[in-house]
Scaffold this motif. Structure first.
Motif, mmCIF file in Angstrom:
data_model
loop_
_atom_site.group_PDB
_atom_site.id
_atom_site.type_symbol
_atom_site.label_atom_id
_atom_site.label_comp_id
_atom_site.label_asym_id
_atom_site.label_seq_id
_atom_site.Cartn_x
_atom_site.Cartn_y
_atom_site.Cartn_z
ATOM 1 N N TYR A 97 -2.872 -3.080 -1.025
ATOM 2 C CA TYR A 97 -2.684 -2.121 -2.108
ATOM 3 C C TYR A 97 -3.195 -2.590 -3.463
ATOM 4 N N GLY A 98 -3.513 -3.868 -3.605
ATOM 5 C CA GLY A 98 -4.115 -4.331 -4.848
ATOM 6 C C GLY A 98 -3.164 -4.959 -5.838
ATOM 7 N N GLU A 99 -1.846 -4.795 -5.652
ATOM 8 C CA GLU A 99 -0.853 -5.362 -6.559
ATOM 9 C C GLU A 99 0.287 -5.968 -5.748
ATOM 10 N N LEU A 100 0.964 -6.961 -6.330
ATOM 11 C CA LEU A 100 2.159 -7.505 -5.697
ATOM 12 C C LEU A 100 3.274 -6.461 -5.766
ATOM 13 N N PRO A 101 4.094 -6.381 -4.728
ATOM 14 C CA PRO A 101 5.112 -5.328 -4.685
ATOM 15 C C PRO A 101 6.321 -5.634 -5.560
ATOM 16 N N SER A 102 6.965 -4.569 -6.031
ATOM 17 C CA SER A 102 8.262 -4.704 -6.668
ATOM 18 C C SER A 102 9.305 -4.951 -5.581
ATOM 19 N N VAL A 103 10.549 -5.159 -5.983
ATOM 20 C CA VAL A 103 11.621 -5.383 -5.009
ATOM 21 C C VAL A 103 11.752 -4.182 -4.082
ATOM 22 N N VAL A 104 11.727 -2.976 -4.650
ATOM 23 C CA VAL A 104 11.866 -1.757 -3.849
ATOM 24 C C VAL A 104 10.658 -1.560 -2.943
ATOM 25 N N GLU A 105 9.463 -1.762 -3.481
ATOM 26 C CA GLU A 105 8.244 -1.594 -2.685
ATOM 27 C C GLU A 105 8.197 -2.575 -1.521
ATOM 28 N N LEU A 106 8.609 -3.817 -1.768
ATOM 29 C CA LEU A 106 8.601 -4.816 -0.699
ATOM 30 C C LEU A 106 9.602 -4.453 0.390
ATOM 31 N N GLU A 107 10.778 -3.977 -0.004
ATOM 32 C CA GLU A 107 11.787 -3.586 0.981
ATOM 33 C C GLU A 107 11.271 -2.445 1.862
ATOM 34 N N ARG A 108 10.637 -1.457 1.245
ATOM 35 C CA ARG A 108 10.094 -0.342 2.014
ATOM 36 C C ARG A 108 8.979 -0.811 2.943
ATOM 37 N N PHE A 109 8.145 -1.704 2.444
ATOM 38 C CA PHE A 109 7.031 -2.217 3.250
ATOM 39 C C PHE A 109 7.558 -3.019 4.434
ATOM 40 N N GLU A 110 8.543 -3.883 4.191
ATOM 41 C CA GLU A 110 9.131 -4.673 5.274
ATOM 42 C C GLU A 110 9.770 -3.778 6.328
ATOM 43 N N ASN A 111 10.452 -2.733 5.889
ATOM 44 C CA ASN A 111 11.074 -1.805 6.838
ATOM 45 C C ASN A 111 10.020 -1.058 7.651
ATOM 46 N N ALA A 112 8.939 -0.660 6.981
ATOM 47 C CA ALA A 112 7.860 0.036 7.687
ATOM 48 C C ALA A 112 7.248 -0.854 8.758
ATOM 49 N N VAL A 113 7.094 -2.154 8.441
ATOM 50 C CA VAL A 113 6.536 -3.105 9.405
ATOM 51 C C VAL A 113 7.507 -3.313 10.569
ATOM 52 N N LYS A 114 8.788 -3.507 10.267
ATOM 53 C CA LYS A 114 9.778 -3.718 11.333
ATOM 54 C C LYS A 114 9.853 -2.514 12.279
ATOM 55 N N ASN A 115 9.734 -1.327 11.723
ATOM 56 C CA ASN A 115 9.833 -0.115 12.546
ATOM 57 C C ASN A 115 8.663 0.054 13.502
ATOM 58 N N GLU A 116 7.585 -0.689 13.259
ATOM 59 C CA GLU A 116 6.387 -0.553 14.103
ATOM 60 C C GLU A 116 6.141 -1.778 14.978
ATOM 61 N N MET A 117 7.078 -2.719 15.043
ATOM 62 C CA MET A 117 6.810 -3.994 15.723
ATOM 63 C C MET A 117 6.711 -3.874 17.241
ATOM 64 N N LEU A 118 7.447 -2.966 17.830
ATOM 65 C CA LEU A 118 7.405 -2.825 19.287
ATOM 66 C C LEU A 118 6.062 -2.267 19.737
ATOM 67 N N ILE A 119 5.594 -2.742 20.888
ATOM 68 C CA ILE A 119 4.364 -2.198 21.456
ATOM 69 C C ILE A 119 4.698 -1.339 22.672
#
Length: 462
Positions: A97-119
């Motif tokens: 995205y071009g910038e380091l995430p805020s606390v809220v942005e990082l939390e949302r990003f981490e959750n989005a990644v966790k929700n997609e981990m299963l194959i």
């Protein structure tokens, strides 16, 4: 992306006096560029640059390298600063995205990644087609390519939001795909991720946990070391594998197929397999007493021995990632109290001798990131044939960020290099009986019992 400034024109004159005027461009940092896109139209000739050592293939705002100063930046941040202050997922967010995430942005990003981990379970079934003992990188090439069969119609590569979703999906699924490749190769049962673990913790859990054990404890020191390794390898400008992903993507191919192409490119010992080659070299040297002998062998032009992990196409002073990796090696070996300390001492002795030898100084051969990374990975317990898979796991966000950036350009051109033809002149086909005989195919192949196809056998079978 910062504006590119045009600072006049460069004039090229051919031997016959014909001239061409080409734009002279300068970015925010780094050497200026002569824009040769109209060279052929103006002069009817091409430039020659094997290995693309003097060619800029694209505009990019992601990674900057100054090889003379030994600098590496992601989106303007020095690699040392990022490795010491950020998590891997923060760096992933930055690259994408071009910038380091805020606390809220990082939390949302981490959750989005966790929700997609299963194959997909069907993709897990695909692993069973590989025999036990198959190289994990061979498995990864096949499985990541197969991922495009599960996620093809859902992706419109022209839509930015869908490209971002594709990047998050493959970033999220790569730890499980890599862990299952390892467990398939070694005949171990598959372990699924847990939401209570972070990104790197989940990878270690899926790699090393025992399904029959009640619990699995992830060592935070090991997690920190692996996070830093991931950050150091996350992107590295227009290297071989990244360029492969970009060229594949320029045809508007499925992004997962493009990543599979990048994995294939990364597999080679001249690229991602270098740290494994370093350990093989240290095994050959065996002890610190033998260092001088092998230094001499490396300087002997008639000897095939090479110092692996030394030198780099871009860095001509030092690799800024090397010192961080050496510090990680000290930390992890001290913490784990493992027997790799002898290898680390051997590596340091070899480095010190080479850095004080005029032969290597004049040729600007310095240790690169691969020189110590294999020692760390082996200390953690990762087998050598998984080293390049770890590299791919770290680099996938760089590949997807570069692909996303390329696809964001308003004008898209398919990658299509030209060549300097040095083959035969135009000639006519002669009748078979008039052609000169020659041994184009070696007798070993002609006489091999393992022929692919035989018309005689086919007739007999029918």
């Amino acid at each position: 992306m910062e504006e590119v400034s045009r600072e006049g024109e460069a004039t090229i004159t051919l031997p016959d006096g014909t001239t061409a005027k080409l734009p002279f461009l300068r970015g925010t940092h780094g050497p200026p560029v002569i824009d040769i896109r109209t060279l052929f139209n103006q002069l009817g000739c091409l430039s020659l640059d094997p290995g693309f050592t003097s060619t800029s293939s694209c505009f990019s705002a992601i990674t900057y390298i100054d090889g003379e100063k030994g600098e590496l930046w992601y989106r303007g941040y020095a690699i040392q600063d990022l490795a010491n202050n950020c998590t891997f997922l923060e760096v992933c967010y930055l690259l994408l995205y071009g910038e380091l995430p805020s606390v809220v942005e990082l939390e949302r990003f981490e959750n989005a990644v966790k929700n997609e981990m299963l194959i997909h379970m069907k993709l897990i079934d695909f692993y069973s087609s590989f025999q036990q003992g198959a190289h994990p990188m061979a498995i990864m090439v096949g499985v990541v390519g197969a991922l495009s069969a599960f996620m093809h119609e859902d992706i419109d590569v022209m839509v930015a939001e869908q490209r971002e979703a594709a990047a998050i999906r493959i970033l999220a699924k790569f730890p499980m795909m890599a862990a299952v490749a390892y467990r398939t190769a070694y005949g171990l049962p598959i372990v699924f991720p847990k939401k209570k673990f972070g990104y790197t913790e989940n990878f270690l859990y899926m790699m090393f946990s025992d399904p029959m054990a009640d619990d699995f404890t992830v060592d935070p020191v090991v997690v920190n070391a692996l996070e830093k390794i991931f950050i150091l390898h996350a992107d590295h400008e227009q290297n071989a594998s990244t360029s492969t992903v970009r060229i594949a993507g320029s045809s508007l191919a499925n992004p997962y197929a493009c990543v599979a192409a990048g994995i294939a490119s990364l597999w080679g010992p001249m690229h991602g397999g270098a740290n494994e080659a370093v350990l093989a070299m240290l095994d050959e040297i065996k002890s610190r007493e033998n260092v001088d002998t092998f230094i001499a062998k490396a300087k002997n032009p008639n000897d095939s021995f090479r110092l692996m992990g030394f030198g780099h196409r871009v860095y001509k002073n030092f690799d800024p990632r090397n010192q961080i990796m050496q510090d990680i090696a000290h930390e992890i070996l001290t913490h784990l109290q493992c027997n790799q300390k002898n290898i680390l001492e051997l590596a340091q002795e070899l480095e010190n001798k080479a850095l004080n030898d005029d032969y290597f100084i004049k040729r600007k051969l310095y240790p690169n990131v691969d020189f110590y990374s294999g020692i760390v990975l082996e200390a953690i317990g990762i087998p050598r044939d998984m080293f390049t898979v770890i590299f791919a796991l770290a680099r996938v966000i760089g590949w997807m960020s570069q692909w996303h950036e390329m696809m964001s350009e308003s004008v898209k051109k398919i990658g299509r290099p030209r060549q300097l033809y040095v083959g035969a002149q135009k000639r006519n086909v002669q009748p078979r009986e008039m052609r000169e005989g020659r041994e184009s195919i070696s007798p070993e192949i002609i006489n091999s019992p393992r022929k692919v196809w035989s018309p005689t056998k086919e007739k007999a079978a029918n």
